[in-house]
Enzyme design. Structure first.
Site, PDB file in Angstrom:
ATOM      1  N   LYS A 195      66.042 -20.396  83.886  1.00  0.00           N
ATOM      2  CA  LYS A 195      64.612 -20.173  83.670  1.00  0.00           C
ATOM      3  C   LYS A 195      64.118 -19.199  84.717  1.00  0.00           C
ATOM      4  O   LYS A 195      64.671 -19.105  85.809  1.00  0.00           O
ATOM      5  CB  LYS A 195      63.838 -21.491  83.808  1.00  0.00           C
ATOM      6  CG  LYS A 195      62.488 -21.483  83.124  1.00  0.00           C
ATOM      7  CD  LYS A 195      62.645 -21.842  81.657  1.00  0.00           C
ATOM      8  CE  LYS A 195      61.334 -22.039  80.952  1.00  0.00           C
ATOM      9  NZ  LYS A 195      61.525 -22.780  79.692  1.00  0.00           N
TER      10      LYS A 195
HETATM   11  N1  GLU Z   1      61.046 -21.010  76.554  1.00  0.00           N
HETATM   12  C1  GLU Z   1      61.635 -21.749  75.479  1.00  0.00           C
HETATM   13  C2  GLU Z   1      62.047 -23.123  75.933  1.00  0.00           C
HETATM   14  O1  GLU Z   1      61.502 -23.655  76.883  1.00  0.00           O
HETATM   15  C3  GLU Z   1      62.747 -20.967  74.783  1.00  0.00           C
HETATM   16  C4  GLU Z   1      63.851 -20.482  75.656  1.00  0.00           C
HETATM   17  C5  GLU Z   1      64.819 -19.534  74.947  1.00  0.00           C
HETATM   18  O2  GLU Z   1      64.642 -19.236  73.777  1.00  0.00           O
HETATM   19  O3  GLU Z   1      65.753 -19.126  75.613  1.00  0.00           O
HETATM   20  O4  GLU Z   1      62.872 -23.764  75.340  1.00  0.00           O
END
Ligand code: GLU
Length: 427
Positions: free
Chosen positions: A116
Site C-alpha cells: 500500500k
Molecule cells: N485500494 C483497493 C483496496 O483497498 C484496491 C487495491 C488494488 O486494486 O490493488 O483493496
C-alpha cells in the site's frame, strides 16, 4: 533554538491501525497449527519506503509532503495495493493497509502479496497541475521498488484513473517504454479494464446480497445505511437501490441524508458529482449531528469510508443485522466483540471489499496478454470469485465456531504462511 516540527512518522502514534491489525493476527494465530511458527512474518512488513515529495506550488512557493510505499509481504507474488491521498495518512495506517492487502489477496486467492502507498496531503487543497506534479514526483521516488512484476499500485481513497494514468506515464518515461501493467485502475484507453471502476462497490453488493440471504433476510426488502459516498459507497448504494433495496441513509464528509422510504440514489450521486458533497441535497432529512448515523435502524450497515469508525464507543448503538465492511479496517477488535455479543454479523473487509483488487488482477492479466475481455465476462468472473471466497470462509466460521473475520484470516494467513514455508528462508 528553533523548535522543528517532526515528520509524522517520528511522532508517537498510539493505537493506530497497525495495532488493530496486530490484534487481529493474535486472534488468528491459535488457529494456524504448525504454521504459527512463521507468524512473525506477518507482524513485520517486508519493506518500508518513506519518501519526501517536494513540489513547486502554482504561486512559486515550495511544499513538501510525506510519501509512503509499504510492501508487507511478497511470498505469493508481487506487492499489490492502492495509493491513498489523505491528510491523515500515517506510517501506521499504510503499514496496516498493506497488511490487510496481504490477507485479502490471499483470501480471494489472487496471486499477489500485499502493499500500500499514500501521501499525507489534503488533495482538495491542490490545483490539478499541483496534483499532477505531486503524483509524478511521488511515482519517481517509489520507482525503485514498483514495477509490473514487483509491486503494482492502484486507486484508493482520493485517487482515481487520472492519477493512475500519470503514475503509469511517469514510470514508463523512467523505463523508456510503456509499461501498462505497472498500475491498475487505469483509463480504459490506456489498458484499463472494463468494470474496474465499479468493481469494489459491485463486490460489496454481491457479498452483501449473499450474506443477507444466508441470514434469512429478504434481498428485495433490505434497508441499507452507508457511510462514505465515494467510489465504494456510491457504487454500492446505486447497485443496492437498482436491485430494489431501500437505501435509508448515506453519510459523506459533509452531512448525513436520511429517508425511511428510500433515498433517490441516482439524484444523490448527481448532486454529489455536481457540488462535491451531499450538503444541501433536497427532498430528504439531514441529521443534525454526524454521530447520529450510528443509531439508524437498518438491515445492512456499510462503512465505506475510513478506519476505526466502528469502535467500542458506538458499537453498542448499532441497529443492523449485518455490518458489511466496504472500507478497510472500519471496525476495531473491541467493536468486533461487542457486535458479536449482540448477534450482529460482521462481514470483514478482506472479503467484502476484495472486488476491486480482483478486477485489478483481471486488468493486469489483460495488460500482459494484450487481450481484453468483455464486461460480462469480467462481472461474471468477479461474482464467481467473490461468492466462492465467501462460501469457503463461511464454512470455516461454522466448522470452527469463529467470526467471519477470523475465518477469512485463517484462509488468507494459511495461504501466505504455506507459501513462506515452501519457499524457505533465503539464504
Ligand atoms: N485500494 C483497493 C483496496 O483497498 C484496491 C487495491 C488494488 O486494486 O490493488 O483493496
Amino acid at each position: 533554538m528553533i523548535k522543528h516540527e517532526l515528520p509524522s512518522y517520528l511522532q508517537q502514534q498510539s493505537q493506530g491501525p497497525w495495532e488493530v491489525y496486530l490484534e487481529q493476527i493474535d486472534r488468528v494465530t491459535p488457529h494456524l497449527g504448525s504454521l504459527a511458527r512463521w507468524i512473525e512474518t506477518l507482524k513485520r512488513p517486508k519493506r518500508i519506503l518513506i519518501v519526501d515529495v517536494p513540489i513547486e506550488r502554482d504561486d512559486g512557493s515550495i511544499a513538501h509532503f510525506e510519501g509512503y510505499r509499504v510492501q508487507h509481504n511478497t511470498s505469493r507474488g508481487p506487492g499489490k495495493g492502492g495509493v491513498r491521498f489523505h491528510q491523515d495518512v500515517s506510517l501506521s495506517e499504510v503499514m496496516a493497509l498493506s497488511a490487510w492487502m496481504t490477507v485479502k489477496n490471499a483470501a480471494v486467492n489472487v496471486p499477489y502479496g500485499g502493499a500500500k502507498g499514500g501521501i499525507r496531503v489534503d488533495p482538495r487543497q491542490l490545483s490539478k497541475a499541483e496534483l499532477q506534479r505531486m503524483t509524478r514526483r511521488y511515482t519517481s521516488e517509489i520507482n525503485i521498488i514498483i514495477g509490473p512484476t514487483k509491486d503494482i499500485p492502484a486507486p484508493d481513497v482520493n485517487t482515481n484513473e487520472e492519477i493512475m494514468a500519470w503514475m503509469m506515464d511517469t514510470y514508463s518515461m523512467n523505463q523508456g517504454s510503456t509499461a501498462s501493467g505497472v498500475v491498475t485502475g487505469k483509463p480504459i484507453s490506456l489498458g484499463g479494464s472494463l468494470g474496474r471502476q465499479e468493481a469494489t462497490g459491485r463486490g460489496v453488493f454481491v457479498i452483501g446480497s449473499e450474506c443477507a440471504v444466508r441470514k434469512g433476510l429478504d434481498p428485495n426488502r433490505l434497508r441499507i445505511a452507508i457511510q462514505g459516498f465515494g467510489n465504494v459507497g456510491g457504487v454500492a448504494a446505486r447497485l443496492f437501490a437498482e436491485s430494489g433495496a431501500r437505501v435509508v441513509a448515506i453519510q459523506d464528509h459533509a452531512t448525513t441524508i436520511v429517508d425511511e422510504g428510500g433515498l433517490d440514489v441516482a439524484a444523490a450521486l448527481e448532486h454529489a458529482r455536481r457540488t462535491g458533497s451531499l450538503a444541501g441535497f433536497p427532498g430528504c432529512a439531514h441529521l443534525a449531528k454526524q454521530d447520529e448515523f450510528w443509531d439508524i435502524d437498518c438491515d445492512l450497515l456499510i462503512p465505506a469510508a475510513l478506519e476505526q469508525q466502528i469502535n467500542a464507543a458506538n458499537a453498542g448503538r448499532i441497529k443492523a443485522a449485518i455490518v458489511l465492511e466496504g472500507a478497510n479496517g472500519p471496525t476495531t477488535p473491541g467493536a468486533d466483540d461487542i457486535l458479536a455479543d449482540r448477534g450482529i454479523l460482521v462481514v470483514p473487509d478482506v472479503i467484502a471489499n476484495a472486488g476491486g483488487v480482483t478486477v485489478s488482477y483481471f486488468e493486469w492479466v489483460q495488460d500482459f496478454s494484450s487481450f481484453f475481455w468483455t464486461e460480462e465476462e469480467i462481472n461474471a468472473r468477479l461474482t464467481r470469485i467473490m461468492r466462492d471466497a465467501l462460501a469457503s470462509v463461511w464454512q470455516i466460521a461454522e466448522d470452527r465456531g469463529v467470526s467471519l473475520r477470523t475465518a477469512a484470516f485463517i484462509v488468507g494467513c494459511t495461504r501466505v504462511l504455506q507459501a513462506r514455508e515452501m519457499r524457505g528462508l533465503y539464504p
